[in-house]
Design a protein around this motif. Structure first.
Motif, short mmCIF file in Angstrom:
data_model
loop_
_atom_site.label_atom_id
_atom_site.label_comp_id
_atom_site.label_asym_id
_atom_site.label_seq_id
_atom_site.Cartn_x
_atom_site.Cartn_y
_atom_site.Cartn_z
N MET A 57 0.82 -1.22 0.00
CA MET A 57 0.00 0.00 0.00
C MET A 57 0.85 1.26 0.00
SD MET A 57 -3.30 -1.00 2.37
CE MET A 57 -2.38 -1.85 3.66
N VAL A 58 2.01 1.20 0.64
CA VAL A 58 2.92 2.35 0.60
C VAL A 58 3.37 2.61 -0.83
CG1 VAL A 58 5.23 3.15 1.27
CG2 VAL A 58 3.72 2.14 2.98
N ALA A 59 3.72 1.55 -1.56
CA ALA A 59 4.19 1.71 -2.94
C ALA A 59 3.11 2.30 -3.84
CB ALA A 59 4.66 0.35 -3.48
N THR A 60 1.87 1.80 -3.72
CA THR A 60 0.81 2.33 -4.58
C THR A 60 0.44 3.75 -4.18
OG1 THR A 60 -0.79 1.12 -3.19
CG2 THR A 60 -0.21 0.15 -5.30
N THR A 61 0.60 4.11 -2.91
CA THR A 61 0.34 5.48 -2.47
C THR A 61 1.38 6.44 -3.05
OG1 THR A 61 -0.71 4.73 -0.41
CG2 THR A 61 0.12 6.98 -0.45
N ILE A 62 2.64 6.05 -3.02
CA ILE A 62 3.70 6.87 -3.62
C ILE A 62 3.45 7.03 -5.11
CG2 ILE A 62 6.16 7.01 -4.14
CD1 ILE A 62 6.64 5.40 -1.53
N PHE A 63 3.10 5.93 -5.76
CA PHE A 63 2.86 5.95 -7.21
C PHE A 63 1.66 6.83 -7.54
CE2 PHE A 63 1.10 3.91 -11.12
CZ PHE A 63 2.16 4.20 -11.97
N SER A 64 0.63 6.78 -6.70
CA SER A 64 -0.60 7.53 -6.94
C SER A 64 -0.41 9.03 -6.73
CB SER A 64 -1.71 7.02 -6.03
OG SER A 64 -2.89 7.78 -6.17
N HIS A 65 0.22 9.41 -5.60
CA HIS A 65 0.33 10.83 -5.24
C HIS A 65 1.60 11.48 -5.77
CE1 HIS A 65 -3.16 10.91 -2.58
NE2 HIS A 65 -2.72 9.82 -1.97
N GLY A 66 2.65 10.68 -5.97
CA GLY A 66 3.95 11.25 -6.33
C GLY A 66 4.80 11.48 -5.10
N LYS A 67 6.11 11.32 -5.25
CA LYS A 67 7.02 11.41 -4.11
C LYS A 67 7.02 12.79 -3.46
CE LYS A 67 11.07 9.44 -4.67
NZ LYS A 67 12.36 9.02 -5.31
N SER A 68 6.92 13.85 -4.26
CA SER A 68 6.96 15.21 -3.70
C SER A 68 5.79 15.45 -2.76
CB SER A 68 6.95 16.24 -4.83
OG SER A 68 8.09 16.11 -5.64
N TYR A 69 4.60 15.03 -3.18
CA TYR A 69 3.41 15.22 -2.34
C TYR A 69 3.52 14.40 -1.06
CZ TYR A 69 -1.47 15.22 -0.85
OH TYR A 69 -2.62 15.36 -0.11
#
Length: 247
Positions: free
Chosen positions: A111-123
């Motif tokens: 879930m962490v990986a899909t959250t990063i992918f969804s929002h972007g690392k900067s956000y």
């Protein structure tokens, strides 16, 4: 009979037709036998591939406790509500609190990986203090089973006499630790490489050896050494202070 299913799936349509024709020649000709419909192939989404690649990268942190077998996104081979499956073998007892904590981190990683992918690392970096205490900000990608496992494992760790912490604090701490780890440039580029390879594959499955070869070919194994060593040195051995720290 899994070996037979794999064998049949590997036969080309031309060969299957040829075999069926030869079989029919041995039988008295009656009326045409209707052929079964081919199963519909459900391609994994890129989110599915990112999710499972996150699980895989965090599993690599613990080679003494976890043996990785394969990464599989062929939905015909597991529960219909799952989007993918990391096949691992535990090599240490379930009773160990320290092992439960490591397994919790592996479950968090999808879930962490899909959250990063969804929002972007900067956000994510700008809002890390809100993850994952605000569940609406998490991109679960169907991680309901992961969520249940994370809550159970974090409660087990929190009850340990060394810590006496609420499970939710252990869980939040674990999530933030994995956010920081997966956002390391070398780690995240490895997540993307594995995910993209799986997404473009027709097999939807890779063995651990195949993934290791892929990472080696792109120089990723050497790049991962630094972030891996830093993560392990900062987090272990576990203490109450380390498990209760929040950003």
């Amino acid at each position: 009979m899994n070996w037979l299913k794999k064998l049949l799936n590997a036969i080309t349509p031309e060969n299957k037709l040829k075999i069926e024709n030869e079989t029919e020649q041995e039988k008295p000709k009656e009326e045409d036998t209707p052929q079964p419909e081919k199963p519909t192939v459900i391609r994994p989404t890129l989110y599915d591939c990112i999710h499972e690649s996150g699980h895989y990268l965090v599993s690599l942190l613990f080679p003494n406790e976890i043996r990785i077998n394969s990464l599989n996104l062929d939905k015909s081979q597991f529960k219909s509500e799952w989007n993918g499956q990391l096949h691992i073998t535990r090599t240490t007892p379930y009773e160990s609190t320290d092992d439960s904590e490591k397994l919790m981190l592996i479950f968090c990683a999808g879930m962490v990986a899909t959250t990063i992918f969804s929002h972007g690392k900067s956000y994510v970096l700008a809002n890390l203090s809100n993850f994952p205490r605000n569940p609406a900000m998490m991109h679960t990608n169907g991680g309901d089973d992961d969520n249940i496992a994370i809550r159970n494992l974090s409660a087990t760790v929190g009850r340990d006499a060394r810590f006496h912490l609420q499970g939710r604090w252990v869980m939040w701490n674990g999530y933030q630790a994995i956010f920081n780890y997966l956002m390391e440039p070398a780690v995240w580029s490895s997540v993307e490489l594995i995910a993209q390879t799986l997404f473009e594959s027709d097999a939807f499955k890779m063995s651990h050896d195949e993934i290791q070869a892929l990472l080696a070919d792109h120089g990723k194994l050497e790049e991962l050494n630094g972030p891996t060593a830093a993560f392990l040195a900062a987090r272990y051995p576990l203490t109450k202070t380390k498990l209760s720290q929040m950003i």
